[in-house]
Design an enzyme around this catalytic site. Sequence first.
Site, PDB file in Angstrom:
ATOM      1  N   HIS A 108      40.170  25.679  -5.372  1.00  0.00           N
ATOM      2  CA  HIS A 108      40.691  25.624  -4.006  1.00  0.00           C
ATOM      3  C   HIS A 108      40.499  26.998  -3.359  1.00  0.00           C
ATOM      4  O   HIS A 108      40.752  28.028  -3.999  1.00  0.00           O
ATOM      5  CB  HIS A 108      42.197  25.333  -3.996  1.00  0.00           C
ATOM      6  CG  HIS A 108      42.568  23.919  -4.330  1.00  0.00           C
ATOM      7  ND1 HIS A 108      41.664  22.913  -4.515  1.00  0.00           N
ATOM      8  CD2 HIS A 108      43.798  23.355  -4.487  1.00  0.00           C
ATOM      9  CE1 HIS A 108      42.305  21.779  -4.776  1.00  0.00           C
ATOM     10  NE2 HIS A 108      43.600  22.027  -4.776  1.00  0.00           N
ATOM     11  N   CYS A 153      49.116  23.544  -6.138  1.00  0.00           N
ATOM     12  CA  CYS A 153      47.910  24.305  -6.504  1.00  0.00           C
ATOM     13  C   CYS A 153      47.384  25.194  -5.382  1.00  0.00           C
ATOM     14  O   CYS A 153      46.923  26.314  -5.631  1.00  0.00           O
ATOM     15  CB  CYS A 153      46.808  23.356  -6.979  1.00  0.00           C
ATOM     16  SG  CYS A 153      46.641  21.841  -6.035  1.00  0.00           S
TER      17      CYS A 153
END
Length: 358
Positions: free
Chosen positions: A262, A136
């Site tokens: 993120h 990710c």
Amino acid sequence: MTAGARTPLPTLAVVGATGAVGTVMCDLLSSRKNVWGEIRLIASSRSAGRTLSVRGGQVTVQALAPEVFDGVDVAMFDVPDEVSAEWAPIAVARGAVAVDNSGAFRMDPDVPLVVPEINPEQVRNRPKGIVANANCTTLAMIVAVAPLHREYGLRELVLASYQAVSGAGQIGVDTLHDQLAKVAGDRTLGSRPGNVRQAIGDESGPFPAPLALNVVPWAGSLKDAGWSSEELKMRNESRKILGLPDLKVSATCVRVPVVTGHSIAVHAVFGSEVDAESAREALRNAPGVILVDDPAAGEFPMPIDAVGTDPSWVGRIRRSLDDPRALDLFVTGDNLRKGAALNTAQIAELLAVEFTGR
Ligand SMILES: NC(=O)c1ccc[n+]([C@@H]2O[C@H](COP(=O)([O-])OP(=O)(O)OC[C@H]3O[C@@H](n4cnc5c(N)ncnc54)[C@H](OP(=O)(O)O)[C@@H]3O)[C@@H](O)[C@H]2O)c1
């Protein structure tokens, strides 16, 4: 089949449908163009019999077993590494193409690591019948870095990540909320050593230290020479996706008290001189990227805005003051969407076109 009859839509299995990534996958399958016939939802025996909503209907979750893959064309795996390692080859043996979201196959030379905005052609190069989805943190960053690489020729990346708790699955989200409930309202916390640890007790869940009112410079497991597995993934996966086996990459991965989204601070060094405005232009036109770069107006890429959206948000673009070949920028992306479910869905859709030609 009679002349002119259309090929039936392919059958899809979502393994790990009840998890953090699987839940977003079910939402995406409900909102994206429908390219699937039957959709089967699979999880562990703990969840068998639950019903989940997909494409406006209720689907009963089945327990993972070899037979669930019979008649399946594409099987997505949103499960822990060891479950993918065992079951993706079983799905392939039963006739499916596996698209794996775990770390089990990413660095296997016989498994392509595909980001549809960057290397979609690799999806056809799958000797093991498996296509891997990148980590990710790498995904959020690489979608923004690839257009700059095409423009200037990338030589080196120095990265610092600010990773959300949902990157550690549903248990990560639950842990942060439990910790926040424990520290809420106590204005003395964070002003003396140890008082945050005391308030939270030993409930650090999947993290090595409390996250509420804190940042933790650690994600993943310990590898050689003090590097974490997350840091090595950013290095190795960036090299494989961009086809740059000698790319220099140094990453420091940090967990922050954010639920989803993120972020990565990027220092990128190129082979030729860069210019911030032409970099912005390249990013403005890049697929899967949204440019948010107006500090004077308080517009930056941030998880609270990027969560629930598809693109990587990019901003804070500056040419280095010390190196005319280097750019600094900040990227934020939803780790459960582009960082996981969305990229997997995009790969699976490339495969669906192969099956049906539409
Ligand atoms: N979270 C992220 O940001 C992110 C991003 C990229 C990639 N990934 C990767 O995606 C995968 C899933 O992550 P997640 O965050 O969604 O994890 P999660 O919330 O813990 O969900 C795990 C899923 O796997 C299922 N599962 C676990 N053990 C199983 C078994 N033995 N047999 C069948 N199903 C089993 C669980 O089913 P039950 O509900 O029945 O237990 C659940 O559906 C992991 O490999 C992770 O590294 C995650």
